[in-house]
Design a protein around this motif. Structure first.
Motif: not given
Length: 152
Positions: A85, A123-128, A152
């Protein structure tokens, strides 16, 4: 004696990119706009140096359908981080927000009907998902940036 190594000891941005929080110059904005155009994104979606966001990270606001661009659109060049990132280009960061998050705008809006903290996708899966979606959909990304987005 054992001592825990902290982020300060490692001298890394740890995924936070350039967080100096200073407004972007006109030259920097012109460069970012050239990256937006290279992606084939709609320049009207992007907002620069907004007073409400200047101290925050570059982000997508699904209510307004706007990407707020701040200083951290630029890679970390202070600490020598090796975090994907921190290393990805301006173009990759813009792709993450525009193609990655913006693609799921309807989901985000529907989630708000269930409350502020409700997320169909954690949220963490959405970022992935946003990074992987950007790697698939954005045009003119380098192989390195595609790799950084996937990592990332």
């Amino acid at each position: 004696m054992f001592r825990m190594i902290t982020a300060n000891d490692k001298n890394m941005a740890n995924g936070m990119r350039n967080m100096s929080r200073t407004p972007l110059s006109e030259e920097e904005i012109a460069f970012v706009k050239s990256e937006i155009n290279a992606l084939g994104a709609d320049e009207d979606v992007f907002v620069f140096n907004d007073e409400r966001h200047i101290l925050l990270s570059t982000c997508y606001n699904f209510y307004e359908d706007k990407v707020y661009v701040t200083r951290n659109v630029f890679p970390d060049d202070k600490y020598g981080s090796t975090h994907p990132r921190d290393l990805m280009s301006v173009r990759a960061v813009l792709a993450h927000e525009y193609f990655g998050h913006r693609t799921y705008r309807d989901e985000y809006i529907a989630d708000t009907e269930h409350g502020y903290d409700y997320h169909t996708t954690p949220v963490w899966q959405d970022e992935c998902r946003a990074s992987i979606t950007a790697a698939k959909l954005a045009q003119n990304l380098s192989q390195r940036d595609i790799s950084y987005l996937v990592q990332d």
